[in-house]
Design an enzyme around this catalytic site. Structure first.
Site, PDB file in Angstrom:
ATOM      1  CD  GLU A 208      -2.996  -1.220   2.186  1.00  0.00           C
ATOM      2  OE1 GLU A 208      -4.047  -1.831   1.948  1.00  0.00           O
ATOM      3  OE2 GLU A 208      -2.776  -0.619   3.262  1.00  0.00           O
ATOM      4  CD  GLU A 316      -4.237  -5.809   1.878  1.00  0.00           C
ATOM      5  OE1 GLU A 316      -5.007  -5.248   2.699  1.00  0.00           O
ATOM      6  OE2 GLU A 316      -3.015  -5.620   1.874  1.00  0.00           O
TER       7      GLU A 316
END
EC number: 3.2.1.78
Length: 386
Positions: A208, A316
């Site tokens: 991320e 995710e």
């Protein structure tokens, strides 16, 4: 995913702490390095808008486990991969980083020591040999791994571990020569261990990555140069970013995730030739959106990947309650969206020798009703399309 310590169950914390800190007495703790894969043809590839795994083109399901590379009991690792294989899950995304600024004194696993302007890779039994066993077990069980190299968040060190060692700022990580030299040296150390392993699905730049308030060129330039570097070390494996999918005009409703405030431009970054497929995540409760909003987020990224001519991985997604009711529609949307070729829920849970694996609130466990809904039934739906 940014871990929330307050959501980790006491049992899960005990299990994780015991697994990482206590040496095991049995011979099962021996950590062999993974052997080279037998056939070059079994490396994961892409074909148009699809992934190709072990010669099969299509849609694949998997999960995330940030903790598996920090276990010291090999039997626990093998148990997880055995259950993944049995269930039909094909991909597991694992943390390939564990950065510290001080060497642990309790025997905890760590991979990378960053201190006083220097960086040292831990290749010992409490270091990358634990990741060696994960790769070896994945090979034996036919599971493919996504391995990333650094965390944007502070969990297990992250970018801030580099900042503490070298100075500068979190946003400056992407352009700081000293931090990037240490980061690349670590990348090289990891890739050199597994470049011949067909257990590797892809190398991933980061978990991320963000650069809040930055021009999108900062992340773009870093992604371009880093992915080129990875390809120079290993041209056999796929490379991806590990981003959340922020910064997208396609399907945009103007909400925060579609904006460019985190310094990311999904479509532009995806167009980089040395990025093989797109990644995106989904956490409505963290982003101030609704669960139903998530379906549009999925289709928007499918459309962007289709336009780029590359597959997307729904890498995710998770919620802290009502897993089946909330996440099943997202899975169905992904499965029926062109250019999305796989999904990995956050995150996998199992019963280890020291108790339940860590539960950050989004976890559901092997063998539960949620597992049947989101894994067993999902795999059946995938297989029915073949």
């Amino acid at each position: 995913m940014k871990l929330n310590p307050s959501l980790l169950t006491a049992a899960g914390l005990v299990s994780a702490q015991l697994a990482s800190a206590l040496p095991q007495a049995s011979s099962s703790t021996v950590s062999p390095s993974p052997s080279p894969s037998a056939t070059p043809g079994s490396f994961v590839t892409t074909s148009g808008l699809n992934f190709v795994i072990d010669g099969k083109t299509g849609y694949f399901a998997g999960s995330n486990s940030y903790w598996i590379g920090f276990q010291k009991n090999n039997d626990d690792v093998d148990l997880v991969f055995s259950h993944l294989q049995e269930s039909g899950l094909k991909i597991l995304r694992v943390w390939g980083f564990n950065d510290v600024n001080q060497k642990p004194t309790d025997g905890s696993v760590y991979y990378h020591l960053l201190a006083d302007g220097t960086a040292t890779v831990n290749e010992g039994e409490d270091g990358l040999q634990r990741l060696d066993y994960v790769v070896s077990s994945a090979e034996k069980h036919g599971i493919k791994l996504i391995i990333n190299f650094v965390n944007f968040w502070d969990d297990y060190g992250g970018i801030n571990a580099y900042v503490k060692a070298f100075g500068g700022s979190k946003e400056g990580f992407y352009t700081n020569d000293a931090m990037q030299a240490a980061y690349r040296a670590y990348i090289k150390a990891v890739i050199s261990r597994y470049s011949d392993s067909t257990a590797i699905f892809a190398w991933e730049l980061a978990n991320e990555p963000r650069c809040q308030g930055c021009e999108t060129t900062v992340l773009y330039n870093w992604i371009e140069s880093t992915s080129q570097y990875i390809k120079s070390l290993d041209s056999k494996h796929l490379v991806c970013i590990g981003d959340e999918g922020f910064g997208l005009d396609t399907g945009s409703d103007g909400s925060y995730p579609y904006q460019y405030s985190e310094g990311s431009d999904f479509a532009k970054n995806l167009a980089i030739p040395t990025i093989d497929f797109g990644t995106f995540h989904l956490y409505p409760s963290s982003w101030g959106t609704t669960n139903d909003w998530g379906n549009g987020w999925v289709t928007s990224h499918g459309a962007a990947c289709k336009a780029a001519g590359k597959p997307c991985l729904f890498e995710e997604y998770g919620v802290t309650s009502d897993h089946c009711a909330v996440e099943k529609p997202w899975q169905n949307t992904a499965l029926n969206t062109t250019a999305i070729s796989g999904d990995l829920y956050w995150q996998y849970g199992d019963q280890l020798s020291g108790g339940p694996s860590p539960d950050d609130g989004n976890t559901f466990y092997y063998g539960t009703d949620d597992f049947k809904c989101l894994v067993t039934d999902h795999i059946a739906a995938i297989n029915s399309r073949k």
